[in-house]
Design a protein around this motif. Structure first.
Motif, mmCIF file in Angstrom:
data_model
loop_
_atom_site.group_PDB
_atom_site.id
_atom_site.type_symbol
_atom_site.label_atom_id
_atom_site.label_comp_id
_atom_site.label_asym_id
_atom_site.label_seq_id
_atom_site.Cartn_x
_atom_site.Cartn_y
_atom_site.Cartn_z
ATOM 1 N N GLN B 9 1.037 -1.238 0.124
ATOM 2 C CA GLN B 9 -0.295 -0.025 -0.198
ATOM 3 C C GLN B 9 1.008 1.188 -0.120
ATOM 4 O O GLN B 9 0.956 1.771 1.167
ATOM 5 C CB GLN B 9 -0.815 0.040 1.207
ATOM 6 C CG GLN B 9 -1.562 1.028 1.834
ATOM 7 C CD GLN B 9 -2.696 1.579 2.440
ATOM 8 O OE1 GLN B 9 -2.455 -0.121 2.854
ATOM 9 N NE2 GLN B 9 -3.602 2.296 2.644
ATOM 10 N N LYS B 10 0.796 1.993 -1.272
ATOM 11 C CA LYS B 10 2.224 2.871 -1.442
ATOM 12 C C LYS B 10 1.298 3.840 -1.086
ATOM 13 O O LYS B 10 1.425 4.768 -0.063
ATOM 14 C CB LYS B 10 2.967 2.685 -2.234
ATOM 15 C CG LYS B 10 4.145 1.894 -2.613
ATOM 16 C CD LYS B 10 4.540 1.533 -3.615
ATOM 17 C CE LYS B 10 5.392 3.225 -4.667
ATOM 18 N NZ LYS B 10 5.612 2.756 -5.351
ATOM 19 N N ALA B 11 0.374 4.115 -1.843
ATOM 20 C CA ALA B 11 -0.711 5.687 -1.662
ATOM 21 C C ALA B 11 -1.759 4.595 -2.008
ATOM 22 O O ALA B 11 -2.735 3.868 -1.837
ATOM 23 C CB ALA B 11 -0.965 6.396 -3.382
ATOM 24 N N ARG B 12 -2.602 5.475 -0.937
ATOM 25 C CA ARG B 12 -4.137 4.723 -0.488
ATOM 26 C C ARG B 12 -5.072 4.537 -1.033
ATOM 27 O O ARG B 12 -5.902 3.675 -1.633
ATOM 28 C CB ARG B 12 -4.602 5.844 0.574
ATOM 29 C CG ARG B 12 -5.679 5.665 1.764
ATOM 30 C CD ARG B 12 -5.826 6.627 2.424
ATOM 31 N NE ARG B 12 -7.616 6.690 2.971
ATOM 32 C CZ ARG B 12 -8.426 5.719 4.630
ATOM 33 N NH1 ARG B 12 -6.774 5.409 4.447
ATOM 34 N NH2 ARG B 12 -8.488 5.760 4.524
ATOM 35 N N SER B 199 0.297 11.877 0.890
ATOM 36 C CA SER B 199 0.376 10.415 0.610
ATOM 37 C C SER B 199 -0.284 9.492 0.022
ATOM 38 O O SER B 199 -0.793 9.012 -0.630
ATOM 39 C CB SER B 199 0.929 10.371 2.189
ATOM 40 O OG SER B 199 -0.440 11.022 2.873
ATOM 41 N N TRP B 200 -1.529 9.907 0.885
ATOM 42 C CA TRP B 200 -2.724 9.063 0.302
ATOM 43 C C TRP B 200 -2.852 9.884 -1.500
ATOM 44 O O TRP B 200 -3.858 8.203 -1.894
ATOM 45 C CB TRP B 200 -3.850 8.792 1.360
ATOM 46 C CG TRP B 200 -4.168 8.344 2.103
ATOM 47 C CD1 TRP B 200 -2.513 7.028 2.967
ATOM 48 C CD2 TRP B 200 -4.742 8.513 3.607
ATOM 49 N NE1 TRP B 200 -3.046 7.670 4.037
ATOM 50 C CE2 TRP B 200 -4.214 7.596 4.890
ATOM 51 C CE3 TRP B 200 -5.895 9.175 4.084
ATOM 52 C CZ2 TRP B 200 -4.793 8.143 6.388
ATOM 53 C CZ3 TRP B 200 -6.711 9.244 5.263
ATOM 54 C CH2 TRP B 200 -5.890 8.240 5.882
ATOM 55 N N GLY B 202 -1.596 9.903 -3.115
ATOM 56 C CA GLY B 202 -0.196 9.168 -4.179
ATOM 57 C C GLY B 202 1.570 10.654 -4.270
ATOM 58 O O GLY B 202 1.961 10.102 -5.646
ATOM 59 N N THR B 206 4.089 9.217 -0.777
ATOM 60 C CA THR B 206 4.246 8.505 -0.873
ATOM 61 C C THR B 206 5.732 7.582 -1.379
ATOM 62 O O THR B 206 6.543 6.684 -1.382
ATOM 63 C CB THR B 206 3.363 8.158 -2.292
ATOM 64 O OG1 THR B 206 2.144 8.483 -1.412
ATOM 65 C CG2 THR B 206 3.527 6.346 -2.571
ATOM 66 N N GLU B 207 6.399 8.934 -3.141
ATOM 67 C CA GLU B 207 7.529 8.526 -2.764
ATOM 68 C C GLU B 207 8.505 8.049 -2.339
ATOM 69 O O GLU B 207 9.724 7.179 -2.782
ATOM 70 C CB GLU B 207 8.401 10.127 -3.695
ATOM 71 C CG GLU B 207 6.969 9.867 -5.284
ATOM 72 C CD GLU B 207 7.728 9.660 -6.390
ATOM 73 O OE1 GLU B 207 8.545 9.256 -6.675
ATOM 74 O OE2 GLU B 207 7.115 8.293 -6.710
ATOM 75 N N SER B 211 4.603 5.744 5.191
ATOM 76 C CA SER B 211 3.978 5.234 5.414
ATOM 77 C C SER B 211 2.962 4.776 6.888
ATOM 78 O O SER B 211 3.412 5.538 7.577
ATOM 79 C CB SER B 211 4.161 3.631 6.004
ATOM 80 O OG SER B 211 3.275 2.607 6.548
#
Lengths: 461, 461, 461
Positions: B9-12, B199-200, B202, B206-207, B211
């Motif tokens: 799960q990188k981006a939500r 983050s969520w 992307g 996220t990069e 988390s």
């Protein structure tokens, strides 16, 4: 403007069959990896009824807390008792005769279902459960119905209970317990089922094109009409209106409880409207249910904001109870058409619902009709608006919507008023002045809701 | 030590797409009887968003009851009003612009989404609902997205509402209603969405490998920072701190209500963390969601027990409010990594959360920062700890976690403080001393929460 | 008369395996479009455990509110604390050893599971979550279990917590906090798991044909026996019984809270009984769950109505608390056999439950056993009745049911009484007379539940 889903849903019961057929025929052409299988759809549909039904059942607690918070403390235990009692009686009556009157054997274009006792699982479901090993034929026979029959019964039962809950709030603080319960028994066994058979049972209103997705009229207005006729027959609480027509505000005794009740109702409404999609066994159903959830939430939010702004402008204060009723009015208003295609429509529908409450509450007061919790503005007035709104934003025509509103209203008014008058002339429906003064908790229940609090709550008029 | 799910799960938002691809490619090789079909997965994912989303929506009631129980009775109706109002405004603002800023068109490594109005169902979903008969192409086009777009909107909306709810508790009993609502409107329309897009959505966090599974930082710390900056700009309640720096305890007026609120929040947190798995359409997702549920519960339990033991040891009494906040701190702490592989890790993470509250509450007092309900210790302090804990027990690195915490914190502090100061200098954010003394219920709402109880609650400072 | 489902469900754990095999073998013969695939069934079963488990978790709040409403205000915060503490401790203990004692490695016909620490996901589930790409073998290995192991843990954990919740109500207003928590720790770690292993773990009561669908005996009577033995060892509250044997009524301080608690419990019971079908992955399971929901609701309704009518006839008043306990007794009674084939059976079972409460409450009083909230009549007496009713209406035989009731009762009485006596002789279990007089809130917690209400609640005996 158009409605996505209404065209798919003529009668509340027949919808599933349509979807089931669609899904079933689909699987013949689609590759196996893409589609929902018939048995999987059956499980989805059934589980949706159960989960959403639990949310609607929870609304019984919401009504109880809302009303317990808005009455005086001397009548709080009595209103709690009424709420759990009416939920219980509604369920028993719907099992006894109500469901059959609503859904079983309604003629096309008809006016009533079957008068017969009890409703249980059908033979195929019994056979499936009793079978040592399930045969494919048995599973197909069961799943071709689209959903488990008792899951549908459960979901419909909590709706009739919601109708009954609406009445108790308006008539609080002065009505006798057992006569009220007699009214509830008839309302949930006979009155509600018959009028609902006209549309959700596939009767004459369905033929006419009347559209009421989750019951702005069929549930909420019916509860509102029953409450209104009761309020008129019963009369206002002592001291509510003075001889010269002035209105005495009687504040609720526990506003956080009323707030909790509103949040419970809001939460339960996702089940109320979302579950009324009546199916979950396909991508289309899932998409539709998601849209219904969002519109339901947005309409309630708009109801709150409009009610707050209006009360700020009109009264220079923001009345909490008006904001709460604004939320509920938004919810009632969107209930007839939560499937509108854009959420801005839900903002308009719910916002107007919120405005209706702000103006209908003083209007009722000016008519000297005493509605303790504001159920008539919320459920009747916003319910009418929501049903009409389907003629504007949704798929229904204005004429068919108006016909439904009038027919359902006339039937409910006549039956309810007749029943209230009958009860009044026989067993009586109103407690004595002394009992009312002392409060129903002490008079009818022999206890106090908050025996340790306050400055002698039963002494307050 | 490792985390099961975080690597997936990188981006939500992009998670589902990953799963959808995995599931889809799987069905090509797996026999039809074993796998979840694409449309079935779509229904599962959508229904998970709706059911879990309702649980998160319910947290709005939890915050309302918690705060209503912890303020004095003269401010109880006002905090109820604020809670239902902020939930309503958050939903409308997120529909108006928030969702687009968070999720739509965030560049890879970017800092913000798209500034555009409204968010509704996409063309393919509209086409599917409008179609007389659904074609396979249409269903595939819709289901390839993995979930119904409005179900995702609903689930994300209730998260922004939770962020807003955190703020109201800290600033209770002295803030003006409408300026507070203006802050909430900007927080939910602009501040929350922009930082969450990192983050969520992307974006750049996220990069970086940051988390935060369900939002220890993105939701809870953001609410905490907004509350902290507000508390500093607004100042403490009259009488909370004496001139010589002593702290006057101001007890909450209704502790069973606060207990109820905590239980509601605990219940809702299963949706908050469990639903943040963002999918249910495969065995792996179901397994992951189950683990998340268990860890969530265990962490809260550990928070309660640690807070109880510590208060017993430190103060020879077990403060109920500390136990309640211990539960919430355990929940906040596990929120960044409820996917840890063993439940004993959840015990450690949640237990430390409970300990943080016991020490952070007096620390805030010593800084003369007045946080009425303890939201800053619970949501900010335990939120930071939980985000760091992912670097210890989960998949995140300590550096990436710290970077995220600092970046999100700095952004929120700057925006919030600026906005609070702007509001203070223009419309004013604090009620008059007399209004504060009389209580916000009478001053701003013109009513009392409990008009029949108590020894004149508005007379208490 | 027969029971649909009981024959399918010998031990609570093995059921799923049976269904999984049935479903799996089915898919070999049935066309792909008709059946639920194994992975889809796995998701359904897991999600059912999670959703229904959340409803059961919510019952912890129900017990808390029920008890908070039925104690005096001077003990309200203490009972709130006990309820959140016992839920927390129950979860930790069940993770530590309880689950293993109940379910892991119980011999066929055995008396106990394995004494070992912790319970986490199995290797295959860990492997599935960690895998870069899921192989078909891995998915099959995981899904052949029927459900995610932690979802089952979660569902079983909330049951042990319910057992613990029952005890706190009976012993309220006089028991010391920490010794009570020690009892809860042993009850949930050892006593409950061992006796439950006899039936739900697949032990000797399963062999015997004892049938207790969702735990009328295994959960409710066990809680009731533990409460009864505690009440006898602890003794009644000061002033409850006068020297000449007269009973002094001590009214609850907040009846709307008790009403809310009852509604919460009612709502949660759908998860309690419905989820105990233990599977949702086939049409048969969905049908069965729907029937369970309906019977659960109907039995509770009948309990309310019978309790109301009886109190009206016996006392000329309708005691709200009796109606609430009538609902709960109806629910407890139907819990052993909510799978009866016709809802009229549920009316009889639940109605008798309601009657039992009306007669058991004064009976306990006449024995000078002080049960603050009526938990013994509700959970023990109606639990025994419900377990016996399976021998009448369901699949169990009267002898096997009676054997189970006696065995479970004897074991629980012996263990509980021994533990209560041990605690009494060592750390002591009762607060001092002065502390009891002042109330546990001030004595043990150092605060008041409602500091602004009432006429000095801690002054009331």
């Amino acid at each position: 403007m158009s409605s996505f889903l209404s065209s798919l849903q003529k009668a509340r019961k027949s919808t599933i069959a349509l979807f089931a057929i669609a899904a079933s025929s689909l699987t013949l052409t689609a590759p196996a990896h893409a589609a929902v299988t018939e048995e999987t759809a059956f499980v989805f549909n059934t589980f949706s009824f159960l989960v959403n039904g639990v949310l609607v059942m929870w609304m019984a607690a919401g009504f109880a807390m809302l009303e317990a918070g808005l009455v005086r403390s001397k009548n709080t235990a009595a209103i709690c008792l009424k709420n759990i009692a009416l939920y219980s009686i509604a369920g028993l009556m719907f099992y006894l005769v109500g469901y059959n009157l609503l859904y079983v054997g309604v003629d096309e274009g008809g006016f009533i279902g079957t008068f017969s006792f009890f409703y249980d699982s059908g033979d195929t479901e019994v056979a499936l459960l009793s079978a040592e090993t399930s045969t494919e034929e048995l599973i197909t026979a069961v799943t071709s119905n689209g959903y488990s029959v008792m899951s549908d019964w459960f979901f419909q039962m909590v709706f009739v209970a919601a109708t009954a809950s609406i009445v108790s709030g308006t008539l609080a603080e002065r009505i006798k317990f057992w006569p009220f319960m007699l009214f509830i028994a008839v309302l949930t066994a006979i009155i509600y089922p018959i009028q609902a058979s006209w549309s959700w049972g596939g009767g004459w209103l369905t033929e006419l094109g009347f559209s009421d997705f989750a019951g702005s009229s069929i549930v909420h207005s019916v509860g509102g009409w029953a409450a209104l006729s009761g309020a008129i027959v019963l009369g206002p609480r002592k001291g509510k209106f003075s001889a010269d027509g002035r209105v005495k505000p009687i504040p609720g005794s526990n506003l956080p409880l009323a707030t909790l009740g509103t949040f419970i109702l809001w939460m339960g409404w996702f089940g109320f409207n979302g579950g009324s999609q009546l199916a979950l066994g396909s991508a289309a159903d899932a998409v539709a249910m998601a849209i219904v959830f969002v519109n339901t939430n947005i309409a309630a939010s708009a109801g709150v904001v409009v009610a707050m702004i209006l009360t700020q402008l009109l009264y220079k204060k923001i009345d909490l109870t008006m904001a709460l009723n604004g939320a509920l009015a938004g919810l009632v208003a969107i209930t007839a058409g939560p499937d509108v295609s854009h959420a801005y429509m839900a903002i308009i529908i719910g916002g107007i619902g919120g405005a209706i409450v702000v103006f209908a509450v003083p209007l009722l007061d000016s008519l000297q009709i005493d509605d303790v919790v504001g159920a008539i503005p919320v459920h009747l007035c916003a319910g009418i608006w929501g049903t009409l709104a389907v003629g504007i934003f949704g798929s229904g025509t204005f004429v068919s919507q108006l016909t439904g509103i009038i027919a359902i209203g006339a039937f409910t008014i006549i039956c309810s008023t007749g029943l209230w008058l009958l009860l009044k002339m026989t067993v009586g429906i109103r407690v004595s002045e002394e009992e009312e003064y002392n409060g129903l908790d002490v008079s009818e229940l022999g206890l106090e809701a908050y025996p340790e609090f306050g400055r002698g709550s039963q002494k307050l008029v």
